[in-house]
Write an enzyme that holds these catalytic residues in place. Structure first.
Site, mmCIF file in Angstrom:
data_model
loop_
_atom_site.group_PDB
_atom_site.id
_atom_site.type_symbol
_atom_site.label_atom_id
_atom_site.label_comp_id
_atom_site.label_asym_id
_atom_site.label_seq_id
_atom_site.Cartn_x
_atom_site.Cartn_y
_atom_site.Cartn_z
ATOM 1 C CB SER A 122 46.404 28.105 53.326
ATOM 2 O OG SER A 122 47.888 27.527 53.177
ATOM 3 C CE1 TYR A 153 45.763 32.593 49.869
ATOM 4 C CE2 TYR A 153 47.260 31.081 50.621
ATOM 5 C CZ TYR A 153 46.150 30.783 50.224
ATOM 6 O OH TYR A 153 45.594 30.012 50.471
HETATM 7 N N1 LIG Z 1 43.252 24.522 47.125
HETATM 8 C C1 LIG Z 1 44.545 24.899 47.758
HETATM 9 O O1 LIG Z 1 45.022 24.025 48.041
HETATM 10 C C2 LIG Z 1 44.259 25.671 49.465
HETATM 11 C C3 LIG Z 1 45.358 24.960 50.634
HETATM 12 C C4 LIG Z 1 45.654 25.295 51.782
HETATM 13 C C5 LIG Z 1 44.365 26.770 52.440
HETATM 14 N N2 LIG Z 1 43.262 27.247 50.636
HETATM 15 C C6 LIG Z 1 42.260 28.134 51.310
HETATM 16 O O2 LIG Z 1 40.716 27.348 51.094
HETATM 17 C C7 LIG Z 1 40.276 28.532 50.920
HETATM 18 C C8 LIG Z 1 38.998 27.462 49.615
HETATM 19 O O3 LIG Z 1 39.868 28.019 48.527
HETATM 20 P P1 LIG Z 1 39.333 26.591 48.028
HETATM 21 O O4 LIG Z 1 40.807 26.258 46.797
HETATM 22 O O5 LIG Z 1 38.430 26.043 47.122
HETATM 23 O O6 LIG Z 1 39.546 28.380 46.231
HETATM 24 P P2 LIG Z 1 38.516 28.538 45.437
HETATM 25 O O7 LIG Z 1 38.840 30.099 44.581
HETATM 26 O O8 LIG Z 1 37.123 27.691 44.462
HETATM 27 O O9 LIG Z 1 37.244 29.371 45.936
HETATM 28 C C9 LIG Z 1 37.281 30.533 46.415
HETATM 29 C C10 LIG Z 1 36.044 31.090 46.371
HETATM 30 O O10 LIG Z 1 35.747 31.632 47.102
HETATM 31 C C11 LIG Z 1 34.717 32.646 46.525
HETATM 32 N N3 LIG Z 1 34.911 34.196 46.978
HETATM 33 C C12 LIG Z 1 36.117 35.143 46.574
HETATM 34 N N4 LIG Z 1 36.238 36.208 46.310
HETATM 35 C C13 LIG Z 1 34.715 36.887 47.545
HETATM 36 C C14 LIG Z 1 33.736 37.521 47.648
HETATM 37 N N5 LIG Z 1 34.099 39.119 48.095
HETATM 38 N N6 LIG Z 1 32.383 36.740 48.376
HETATM 39 C C15 LIG Z 1 32.226 36.048 47.871
HETATM 40 N N7 LIG Z 1 32.336 35.045 47.757
HETATM 41 C C16 LIG Z 1 34.322 35.330 47.149
HETATM 42 C C17 LIG Z 1 34.734 33.110 44.784
HETATM 43 O O11 LIG Z 1 34.414 32.833 44.423
HETATM 44 C C18 LIG Z 1 35.395 31.249 45.405
HETATM 45 O O12 LIG Z 1 34.275 30.268 44.267
HETATM 46 C C19 LIG Z 1 40.482 29.817 50.484
HETATM 47 O O13 LIG Z 1 40.442 29.911 52.333
HETATM 48 C C20 LIG Z 1 42.056 29.431 51.065
HETATM 49 O O14 LIG Z 1 42.773 30.244 51.348
HETATM 50 C C21 LIG Z 1 43.133 26.389 50.030
#
Ligand SMILES: NC(=O)c1ccc[n+]([C@@H]2O[C@H](COP(=O)([O-])OP(=O)(O)OC[C@H]3O[C@@H](n4cnc5c(N)ncnc54)[C@H](O)[C@@H]3O)[C@@H](O)[C@H]2O)c1
Length: 247
Positions: free
Chosen positions: A134, A147
């Site tokens: 990120s 985080y």
């Molecule tokens: N959304 C943003 O703005 C953003 C920005 C930078 C980085 N990210 C990164 O992108 C990635 C995805 O983010 P997102 O926005 O899709 O989040 P999200 O919360 O929509 O998706 C995360 C998923 O991980 C699953 N998960 C959590 N714990 C788990 C476990 N123990 N076993 C299996 N699955 C598990 C959840 O059920 C969820 O479906 C993450 O790594 C996040 O750090 C997101």
């Protein structure tokens, strides 16, 4: 993109916004995609042509079983996208339990996934691992350090694995999104009683392009890293942040 047709892909957090968008794009490119998530939603996965496995990535036995099932049912996976994460946003007030939860999913979970998918890549003779870091893996942000630490760690794991796995023709890179307009963003505004439009304006202003990213813009970057078009990229960070870090 070159070389994606018929590639077998595992995406953790595959029912989350960015994992799902990545799955959708990779199917459009001709891949066979297995979405791993702790949640179960066969219909949601089917709607974009993916298969779904309910897997808790804190449990190595579940990971091992699911990876073997993918191999038996679809074939050896040669792309792993580590997207699953949890979001405990704390600073020096974090408890030992907070740290355990964060590291078990965001770092240990990603590592155990690689442990069980890399043998399939070695067998196939090639592979691409894409770890979700990120912009939080580059800079400090208020009350984000739990985080932030895990997202810096993924950049470290990426460099280590790229070093260890290059001899097997396995590339390892991170993708580093800026703020993406996701359901998690909308829901967290609702939970905190904040005005969604107002918060969107504030988040948009942090990016040179004046907006938050779209989920499909992350899906296309993941597809690029998975493809042969990225064949000379390993141990790198792909920043997709609308200019957030350039400010
Ligand atoms: N959304 C943003 O703005 C953003 C920005 C930078 C980085 N990210 C990164 O992108 C990635 C995805 O983010 P997102 O926005 O899709 O989040 P999200 O919360 O929509 O998706 C995360 C998923 O991980 C699953 N998960 C959590 N714990 C788990 C476990 N123990 N076993 C299996 N699955 C598990 C959840 O059920 C969820 O479906 C993450 O790594 C996040 O750090 C997101």
């Amino acid at each position: 993109m070159r070389g994606l047709k018929d590639k077998i892909v595992i995406i953790t957090g595959g029912l989350g916004d960015l994992g799902y968008a990545s799955g959708k794009r990779l199917v459009e490119e001709g891949c066979h995609v297995a979405l791993f998530d702790q949640k179960a939603d066969l219909e949601k996965a089917k709607a974009i042509g993916c298969q779904s496995w309910q897997v808790d990535i804190t449990d190595e036995a579940q990971i091992e079983k699911a990876c073997l099932e993918v191999k038996e049912k679809i074939g050896p996976a040669t792309v792993l996208v580590n997207s699953a994460a949890i979001f405990i946003l704390k600073s020096i007030d974090a408890t030992p339990e907070d740290w355990d939860k964060m590291t078990r999913v965001n770092i240990r979970g990603a590592s155990l996934m690689a442990k069980h998918v890399v043998p399939q890549m070695k067998e196939a003779g090639h592979g691409s691992i894409i770890n979700f870091s990120s912009v939080s893996g580059f800079v400090g942000q208020p009350n984000f350090s739990t985080y932030t630490a895990t997202k810096f760690a993924l950049r470290g794991l990426t460099r280590g694995w790229a070093t260890d796995l290059s001899e097997f023709n396995i590339r390892v890179n991170t993708i580093c999104p800026g703020y993406i307009y996701t359901s998690a963003f909308v829901n967290s505004c609702k939970d905190l009683g904040l005005d969604i439009e107002e918060e969107n304006k504030k988040a948009s202003a942090m990016h040179l392009l004046g907006r938050q990213g779209k989920t499909e813009e992350i899906g296309s970057a993941v597809a690029f890293l998975a493809s042969d078009d990225a064949s000379f990229m390993t141990g790198s960070d792909m920043v997709v942040d609308g200019g957030y870090l350039a400010r």
